[in-house]
Design an enzyme around this catalytic site. Structure first.
Site, PDB file in Angstrom:
ATOM      1  N   GLU A 276       0.799  -1.230   0.000  1.00 22.46           N
ATOM      2  CA  GLU A 276       0.000   0.000   0.000  1.00 22.46           C
ATOM      3  C   GLU A 276       0.832   1.282   0.000  1.00 22.46           C
ATOM      4  OE1 GLU A 276      -2.699  -0.677   3.271  1.00 22.46           O
ATOM      5  OE2 GLU A 276      -3.583  -2.412   2.286  1.00 22.46           O
TER       6      GLU A 276
ATOM      7  N   GLU B 297      -6.295 -10.192  -2.372  1.00 20.71           N
ATOM      8  CA  GLU B 297      -7.129 -10.077  -1.161  1.00 20.71           C
ATOM      9  C   GLU B 297      -8.615  -9.936  -1.507  1.00 20.71           C
ATOM     10  OE1 GLU B 297      -5.654  -7.042   1.551  1.00 20.71           O
ATOM     11  OE2 GLU B 297      -3.571  -7.539   1.131  1.00 20.71           O
TER      12      GLU B 297
HETATM   13  O1  9MR Z   1      -7.586  -8.378   7.907  1.00 22.94           O
HETATM   14  C1  9MR Z   1      -6.468  -7.798   8.567  1.00 22.94           C
HETATM   15  C2  9MR Z   1      -6.815  -7.418   9.990  1.00 22.94           C
HETATM   16  O2  9MR Z   1      -7.120  -8.585  10.723  1.00 22.94           O
HETATM   17  C3  9MR Z   1      -5.669  -6.665  10.618  1.00 22.94           C
HETATM   18  O3  9MR Z   1      -6.051  -6.205  11.894  1.00 22.94           O
HETATM   19  C4  9MR Z   1      -5.279  -5.483   9.748  1.00 22.94           C
HETATM   20  C5  9MR Z   1      -4.083  -4.719  10.315  1.00 22.94           C
HETATM   21  O4  9MR Z   1      -2.931  -5.507  10.306  1.00 22.94           O
HETATM   22  O5  9MR Z   1      -4.967  -5.913   8.440  1.00 22.94           O
HETATM   23  C6  9MR Z   1      -6.021  -6.571   7.790  1.00 22.94           C
HETATM   24  O6  9MR Z   1      -5.595  -6.986   6.512  1.00 22.94           O
HETATM   25  C7  9MR Z   1      -5.287  -5.952   5.601  1.00 22.94           C
HETATM   26  C8  9MR Z   1      -4.081  -6.389   4.806  1.00 22.94           C
HETATM   27  O7  9MR Z   1      -3.012  -6.700   5.665  1.00 22.94           O
HETATM   28  C9  9MR Z   1      -3.671  -5.323   3.798  1.00 22.94           C
HETATM   29  N1  9MR Z   1      -4.777  -4.941   2.966  1.00 22.94           N
HETATM   30  C10 9MR Z   1      -6.027  -4.594   3.645  1.00 22.94           C
HETATM   31  C11 9MR Z   1      -6.420  -5.717   4.601  1.00 22.94           C
HETATM   32  C12 9MR Z   1      -7.762  -5.399   5.281  1.00 22.94           C
HETATM   33  O8  9MR Z   1      -7.634  -4.267   6.082  1.00 22.94           O
END
Ligand code: 9MR
Length: 359
Positions: free
Chosen positions: A152, A268
């Site tokens: 990101e 994702e």
């Molecule tokens: O689904 C993930 C959530 O459980 C975590 O708390 C969060 C922070 O680490 O990240 C979420 O996953 C994200 C991913 O790592 C990057 N793209 C967006 C995803 C959804 O927020």
């Protein structure tokens, strides 16, 4: 062999039926017909807490990614103290299930441990990044199919060059932080495919168009300067209520990525439904049609290696906390419902994966 009678089926214990994995080939079997993969994010807690889900993970998936366990805050909670326990639990489950693993993610402006946020500066940045990537990618060397090296990085509204997001890494090292990250990963684990992973590049709306344009400029620059980025992860956090899904725009974007010599992974995928009415059949149909339209624009390009969804079953999705529905109902963003039954979204992904890519 005779088929069981209806009476026998009715007499079968409901629990046994519910626990049995479906017999029809799973999504990985369908993806692999064209040399592609299907997989899912998995939360480490599910390994102990949800054995029924694991049955379906094995049935549907060829590759997994940890939802949280490979992030910096988890792997190095204190400076120099590395804790691979949860990540290794996922690795062990994947290994005994015959599944590959992706690494997610090395450099991100979220899930940074507190100490790192405090220590990161122009003076320390290069050493911190080199040491972390060298240690972590070195630890998993040869065991991960891909690394999301940088997650990101785009936010054109912030102002730095190339549409880059104004993050602690950008402030410490400038845009060159990407070069350092990809080179460090290539050194530590040359066999893992190096991915730049990004969201918000799905729709024909202004802010997403800016992100696509800037991302392509950035990638062209990186490639021209010998930065070893090999693939782009399109996260594909989709919204079933978004009308600006333009297949031509998506096709063009993926073709442009492929034209830079990059592979593409859908990393994702999920489809939020908080803009849709409560009726389950209506929601499921709209979610499936939306994902189908998106996938049918992206998957024909042979640069696309495979698809992962951000979870397999509606039992667990980040969307319920992040975008709760106003009626309080759980979202239905994933291929299996909360009872682990295949939904229309499952069928949409299966059908799209089954179409042969363009020659
Ligand atoms: O689904 C993930 C959530 O459980 C975590 O708390 C969060 C922070 O680490 O990240 C979420 O996953 C994200 C991913 O790592 C990057 N793209 C967006 C995803 C959804 O927020």
């Amino acid at each position: 062999m005779s088929l069981p009678t209806r009476r026998a089926l009715l007499a079968a214990p409901a629990l046994a039926l519910a626990a049995a994995a479906p017999a029809a080939p799973g999504l990985q079997a369908r993806a692999s017909r064209h040399g592609r993969f299907y997989g899912s994010a998995l939360n480490v807690d599910a390994l102990a807490a949800d054995p029924a889900l694991l049955v379906h993970i094995r049935q549907e998936c060829g590759i997994l990614v940890g939802e949280y366990s490979f992030k910096w805050a988890e792997l190095e909670p204190q400076p120099g103290v590395f804790d691979y326990a949860k990540a290794e639990e996922l690795m062990a489950f994947a290994a005994r299930s015959g599944l590959r693993m992706r690494g997610h993610t090395l450099i991100w402006h979220e899930a940074m441990p507190q100490w790192l946020q405090e220590q990161l500066s122009p003076a320390t940045g290069e050493t911190l990044m080199r040491r972390y990537i060298g240690t972590v990618a070195g630890h998993f060397r040869g065991r991960l199919a891909h690394w999301d090296v940088v997650n990101e990085p785009m936010h054109p509204e912030d102002g730095p060059p190339f549409g880059l997001r104004d993050t602690p890494w950008l402030r410490a090292l400038g845009p060159g932080y990407l070069d350092l990250a990809f080179h460090s990963c290539a050194e530590a684990d040359p066999g893992a495919l190096r991915v730049l992973n990004e969201f918000g590049i799905d729709y024909a709306i202004d802010w997403q168009e800016r992100r696509r344009v800037k991302l392509l400029e950035l990638l062209a620059h990186l490639r021209a300067h010998g930065v070893p980025v090999q693939a782009v992860g399109m996260q594909a956090h989709l919204d079933a209520a978004e009308r600006a899904l333009d297949q031509k725009v998506l096709e063009r974007f993926v073709a442009d990525l492929a034209g830079l010599g990059l592979k593409v992974i859908v990393t994702e995928l999920d489809v939020r439904d908080d803009g849709l009415p409560a009726d389950i059949a209506v929601r499921d149909a709209a979610v499936a049609a939306h994902a189908r339209a998106w996938l049918d624009a992206v998957l024909p390009n042979p640069a696309v290696l495979g698809v992962l969804t951000w979870g397999l079953s509606d039992r667990h999705s980040w969307l319920d906390a992040r975008f709760p529905r106003r009626d309080g109902l759980p979202q239905r963003p994933l291929p299996l419902d909360a009872q682990l039954r295949r939904k229309p979204l499952w069928a949409a992904i299966a059908a799209s994966l089954e179409q042969p890519p363009a020659p």
